[in-house]
Design an enzyme around this catalytic site. Structure first.
Site, short mmCIF file in Angstrom:
data_model
loop_
_atom_site.label_atom_id
_atom_site.label_comp_id
_atom_site.label_asym_id
_atom_site.label_seq_id
_atom_site.Cartn_x
_atom_site.Cartn_y
_atom_site.Cartn_z
N LEU A 286 0.80 -1.22 0.00
CA LEU A 286 0.00 0.00 0.00
C LEU A 286 0.84 1.27 0.00
CD1 LEU A 286 -2.73 -1.06 2.59
CD2 LEU A 286 -2.97 -0.91 0.11
N ARG A 287 2.16 1.13 -0.10
CA ARG A 287 3.00 2.32 -0.10
C ARG A 287 2.66 3.26 -1.26
NH1 ARG A 287 7.67 -0.84 1.43
NH2 ARG A 287 8.10 -0.51 3.63
N GLY A 288 2.39 2.67 -2.43
CA GLY A 288 2.05 3.49 -3.59
C GLY A 288 0.82 4.35 -3.34
#
Length: 351
Positions: A286-288
């Site tokens: 979920l970093r993006g």
């Protein structure tokens, strides 16, 4: 010597840099919101990577730090304060402060772990019961910029330490059962030439943004860049004076954006679109999603807006996602173009 000569270091002005808009935007957004997670700049040799990074550091407004503190401690923000300063404040002691330039720390390729993290004098700790800490580069970079040139050639172990400290905001040094921790909040900037090797995908993913720069092909623009640099080398103070108003304007815009950032909103439906794009591109984790949301808000604040627009997302999303895509060696489309195709398809109905 005039006033500007006595006060200004001879660093090439940020606003005098021609082209490389992608790199400049990524640096500005990370300065507005350091929690974006830094930026990786990959490009050809001699394209102004180091010059631009040093220029953004020189542009930034001075910060208030506690006098003689090893970690550039903030006087009121506990997250940016060393334990020693916290104790002094809790005890009601007077803590004098001063204003300094934003720290710009270079990490050399041959650096050791001790040079990066700092060392504890074990002998003095055991014999005298005194914790003596020799600060490393992470301590000096607190509240500043930590620059790693040719990061793709840096030892993977040191890259891991760098990224962990950047993500957590703290550096912990442990030796023989003795532990010392200190704040390490910095904007991590890495640069490199892709011809000299790539970073491991799991490490690349930890950088918030990824800017790609190429050598300028337009001969007229190349001449303009060469003349600009020649003017600076011949008389740096006149060049700095020439761009002083633009430098001050950009500095003011960054300060205003930093103050505005907490109040900037991003509509729920737009957050869903961002996650839909990440899902369509098969971005792991979920970093993006998180970084794109942060970068879009920082860009909206930079423009002076209260709410993120579709155009804001389209401007920053390639910088946030291109390095997170799984690479197919047989794919003829570069990752940036792939992001743009998906973005255009999913966001086109919102324009």
């Amino acid at each position: 010597m005039n006033k500007i000569q006595s006060q200004t270091r001879t660093v090439f002005p940020f606003t005098a840099i021609i082209g490389q808009e992608e790199m400049k935007l990524a640096l500005i957004l990370n300065v507005i919101d350091p929690k974006i997670g830094g930026v990786m700049i990959m490009g050809d040799r001699g394209t102004g990577k180091s010059t631009t990074i040093r220029a953004i550091a020189d542009l930034l407004p001075e910060i208030e730090v506690v006098v003689d503190d090893l970690f550039n401690s903030h006087v009121s923000d506990y997250d940016l304060m060393s334990d020693i300063i916290k104790q002094k404040i809790e005890q009601g002691m007077n803590v004098p402060t001063e204003f300094i330039k934003v720290p710009m720390i270079d990490l050399p390729l041959g650096a050791t772990e001790d040079r990066l993290c700092g060392t504890i004098d074990i002998e003095k700790a055991l014999n005298e019961g005194i914790k003596t800490f020799e600060p490393g580069l992470l301590a000096k970079a607190n509240r500043g910029i930590l620059y790693v040139d040719e990061v793709n050639l840096l030892d993977d172990h040191l890259v891991d330490i760098l990224l962990d400290a950047s993500a957590s905001g703290w550096n912990i040094v442990e030796r023989e059962g003795i532990s010392i921790r200190h704040p390490a909040r910095f904007v991590l900037v890495g640069s490199g030439n892709p011809e000299e090797g790539e970073l491991r995908p799991q490490l690349l993913d930890r950088f918030g943004m990824h800017a790609e720069i190429r050598t300028v092909k337009d001969p007229y623009l190349r001449v303009q860049i060469v003349e600009q640099r020649s003017d600076f080398d011949r008389d740096p103070y006149s060049c700095i004076q020439k761009f002083q108003d633009q430098q001050n304007q950009l500095k003011d815009n960054i300060i205003l954006a930093q103050n505005k950032l907490p109040s900037v909103k991003i509509d729920y439906s737009l957050r869903v679109k961002i996650s839909e794009i990440c899902g369509a591109l098969n971005v792991d984790g979920l970093r993006g999603d998180i970084v794109t949301n942060r970068a879009a808000k920082a860009f909206a604040a930079y423009k002076g807006n209260d709410e993120v627009s579709v155009a804001d997302v389209k401007t920053v999303i390639k910088l946030c996602l291109r390095h997170r895509l799984r690479k197919d060696p047989l794919d003829t489309i570069d990752s940036g173009s792939k992001v743009e195709q998906v973005v255009d398809r999913i966001l086109v109905q919102d324009l």
